[in-house]
Design a protein around this motif. Structure first.
Motif, PDB file in Angstrom:
ATOM      1  N   UNK A  85       0.827  -1.211   0.000  1.00  0.00           N
ATOM      2  CA  UNK A  85       0.000   0.000   0.000  1.00  0.00           C
ATOM      3  C   UNK A  85       0.864   1.266   0.000  1.00  0.00           C
ATOM      4  N   UNK A  86       1.839   1.334   0.889  1.00  0.00           N
ATOM      5  CA  UNK A  86       2.685   2.537   1.006  1.00  0.00           C
ATOM      6  C   UNK A  86       3.452   2.780  -0.295  1.00  0.00           C
ATOM      7  N   UNK A  87       4.052   1.739  -0.845  1.00  0.00           N
ATOM      8  CA  UNK A  87       4.785   1.904  -2.109  1.00  0.00           C
ATOM      9  C   UNK A  87       3.835   2.335  -3.224  1.00  0.00           C
ATOM     10  N   UNK A  88       2.660   1.742  -3.256  1.00  0.00           N
ATOM     11  CA  UNK A  88       1.666   2.127  -4.256  1.00  0.00           C
ATOM     12  C   UNK A  88       1.263   3.585  -4.148  1.00  0.00           C
ATOM     13  N   UNK A  89       1.083   4.065  -2.918  1.00  0.00           N
ATOM     14  CA  UNK A  89       0.700   5.470  -2.730  1.00  0.00           C
ATOM     15  C   UNK A  89       1.841   6.407  -3.139  1.00  0.00           C
ATOM     16  N   UNK A  90       3.072   6.005  -2.911  1.00  0.00           N
ATOM     17  CA  UNK A  90       4.214   6.824  -3.337  1.00  0.00           C
ATOM     18  C   UNK A  90       4.268   6.873  -4.865  1.00  0.00           C
ATOM     19  N   UNK A  91       4.101   5.723  -5.519  1.00  0.00           N
ATOM     20  CA  UNK A  91       4.078   5.686  -6.991  1.00  0.00           C
ATOM     21  C   UNK A  91       2.959   6.566  -7.527  1.00  0.00           C
ATOM     22  N   UNK A  92       1.794   6.491  -6.896  1.00  0.00           N
ATOM     23  CA  UNK A  92       0.644   7.276  -7.355  1.00  0.00           C
ATOM     24  C   UNK A  92       0.928   8.775  -7.223  1.00  0.00           C
ATOM     25  N   UNK A  93       1.518   9.182  -6.109  1.00  0.00           N
ATOM     26  CA  UNK A  93       1.843  10.605  -5.913  1.00  0.00           C
ATOM     27  C   UNK A  93       2.860  11.080  -6.945  1.00  0.00           C
ATOM     28  N   UNK A  94       3.854  10.251  -7.234  1.00  0.00           N
ATOM     29  CA  UNK A  94       4.842  10.606  -8.253  1.00  0.00           C
ATOM     30  C   UNK A  94       4.164  10.742  -9.616  1.00  0.00           C
ATOM     31  N   UNK A  95       3.291   9.800  -9.939  1.00  0.00           N
ATOM     32  CA  UNK A  95       2.607   9.820 -11.236  1.00  0.00           C
ATOM     33  C   UNK A  95       1.785  11.081 -11.429  1.00  0.00           C
ATOM     34  N   UNK A  96       1.058  11.477 -10.382  1.00  0.00           N
ATOM     35  CA  UNK A  96       0.203  12.657 -10.511  1.00  0.00           C
ATOM     36  C   UNK A  96       0.993  13.970 -10.467  1.00  0.00           C
ATOM     37  N   UNK A  97       2.295  13.870 -10.407  1.00  0.00           N
ATOM     38  CA  UNK A  97       3.140  15.065 -10.482  1.00  0.00           C
ATOM     39  C   UNK A  97       3.329  15.523 -11.917  1.00  0.00           C
ATOM     40  N   UNK A 109       5.425   8.006 -20.597  1.00  0.00           N
ATOM     41  CA  UNK A 109       4.482   6.922 -20.309  1.00  0.00           C
ATOM     42  C   UNK A 109       4.791   6.208 -18.990  1.00  0.00           C
ATOM     43  N   UNK A 110       6.017   6.329 -18.505  1.00  0.00           N
ATOM     44  CA  UNK A 110       6.363   5.679 -17.235  1.00  0.00           C
ATOM     45  C   UNK A 110       5.476   6.192 -16.106  1.00  0.00           C
ATOM     46  N   UNK A 111       5.093   7.471 -16.197  1.00  0.00           N
ATOM     47  CA  UNK A 111       4.254   8.041 -15.145  1.00  0.00           C
ATOM     48  C   UNK A 111       2.837   7.481 -15.186  1.00  0.00           C
ATOM     49  N   UNK A 112       2.349   7.187 -16.373  1.00  0.00           N
ATOM     50  CA  UNK A 112       1.044   6.524 -16.483  1.00  0.00           C
ATOM     51  C   UNK A 112       1.128   5.128 -15.880  1.00  0.00           C
ATOM     52  N   UNK A 113       2.254   4.457 -16.092  1.00  0.00           N
ATOM     53  CA  UNK A 113       2.458   3.135 -15.489  1.00  0.00           C
ATOM     54  C   UNK A 113       2.531   3.252 -13.968  1.00  0.00           C
ATOM     55  N   UNK A 114       3.209   4.284 -13.466  1.00  0.00           N
ATOM     56  CA  UNK A 114       3.280   4.511 -12.013  1.00  0.00           C
ATOM     57  C   UNK A 114       1.883   4.707 -11.437  1.00  0.00           C
ATOM     58  N   UNK A 115       1.053   5.444 -12.152  1.00  0.00           N
ATOM     59  CA  UNK A 115      -0.312   5.674 -11.666  1.00  0.00           C
ATOM     60  C   UNK A 115      -1.093   4.367 -11.625  1.00  0.00           C
ATOM     61  N   UNK A 116      -0.951   3.563 -12.653  1.00  0.00           N
ATOM     62  CA  UNK A 116      -1.636   2.271 -12.682  1.00  0.00           C
ATOM     63  C   UNK A 116      -1.140   1.363 -11.556  1.00  0.00           C
ATOM     64  N   UNK A 117       0.158   1.339 -11.342  1.00  0.00           N
ATOM     65  CA  UNK A 117       0.722   0.539 -10.252  1.00  0.00           C
ATOM     66  C   UNK A 117       0.186   1.032  -8.909  1.00  0.00           C
ATOM     67  N   UNK A 118       0.156   2.350  -8.741  1.00  0.00           N
ATOM     68  CA  UNK A 118      -0.360   2.924  -7.503  1.00  0.00           C
ATOM     69  C   UNK A 118      -1.816   2.584  -7.263  1.00  0.00           C
ATOM     70  N   UNK A 119      -2.622   2.700  -8.301  1.00  0.00           N
ATOM     71  CA  UNK A 119      -4.055   2.397  -8.174  1.00  0.00           C
ATOM     72  C   UNK A 119      -4.277   0.911  -7.909  1.00  0.00           C
ATOM     73  N   UNK A 120      -3.567   0.058  -8.642  1.00  0.00           N
ATOM     74  CA  UNK A 120      -3.725  -1.381  -8.440  1.00  0.00           C
ATOM     75  C   UNK A 120      -3.232  -1.806  -7.059  1.00  0.00           C
ATOM     76  N   UNK A 121      -2.137  -1.224  -6.601  1.00  0.00           N
ATOM     77  CA  UNK A 121      -1.617  -1.542  -5.267  1.00  0.00           C
ATOM     78  C   UNK A 121      -2.613  -1.156  -4.181  1.00  0.00           C
TER      79      UNK A 121
END
Length: 138
Positions: A85-97, A109-121
Motif C-alpha cells: 500500500x505505502x509503495x503504491x501510494x508513493x508511486x501514485x503521488x509521483x505519477x500525478x506530479x 508513459x512511465x508516469x502513467x504506469x506509475x499511476x496504474x501501479x499505484x491504483x492497483x496496489x
C-alpha cells in the motif's frame, strides 16, 4: 491485545507523505496567489488531486490495517500488505506530479504506469486486507 506497530509505522510514513503533498499545494497557492479552487491552473489541480487522493485512501486503510494487526491477520501478512500500500501510494503521488501521469500524455508513459501501479496496489491492498480479515473473523 496486540499494539498495532506495523499500522503505526505505515501510518507514520503516510502522514509524512501527506504533509509533503500539503506543503507542495500550499507553496503553489502562495506563489501563484490562488486562495481557493484551482484558478484554472492544471498543475495546482494535479497537486490538489494527489493530496486528496492520498487522504481519501490512507485513513481508512490504516484503521483497517490496525484492526487486522490486533485481531486475526498474521503480522507477516499485515506487513506485506502495508508495504504494498505505502509503495503504491508513493508511486501514485509521483505519477500525478506530471501531465503524463494525470492525463495519459504520450510523452513520459512511465508516469502513467506509475499511476496504474499505484491504483492497483491500493485496490489490491484493500481487497487482500478486507478479505483476510473477514475470513479470519468468521
Amino acid at each position: 491485545m496486540t499494539i498495532p506497530i506495523i499500522a503505526a509505522a505505515a501510518g507514520a510514513i503516510l502522514v509524512l507523505l501527506q504533509a509533503i503533498l500539503m506543503v507542495l499545494v500550499a507553496v503553489h497557492r502562495i506563489r501563484d496567489r490562488i486562495g481557493l479552487g484551482t484558478g484554472d491552473d492544471p498543475a495546482l489541480e494535479r497537486k490538489i488531486r494527489r493530496h486528496g487522493n492520498l487522504a481519501e485512501n490512507a485513513a481508512l486503510f490504516i484503521v483497517i490495517l490496525a484492526l487486522a494487526e490486533m485481531t486475526v491477520v498474521p503480522n507477516d501478512v499485515v506487513a506485506i500488505i502495508a508495504i504494498i500500500f505505502v509503495i503504491g501510494r508513493i508511486f501514485h503521488a509521483i505519477a500525478l506530479s506530471t501531465v503524463a501521469g494525470s492525463h495519459g500524455a504520450e510523452k513520459g508513459r512511465i508516469f502513467a504506469a506509475f499511476r496504474a501501479i499505484g491504483a492497483f496496489s491500493t485496490f489490491s491492498s484493500f481487497i487482500a486486507l478486507g478479505g483476510y480479515l473477514l475470513v479470519g473473523i468468521f
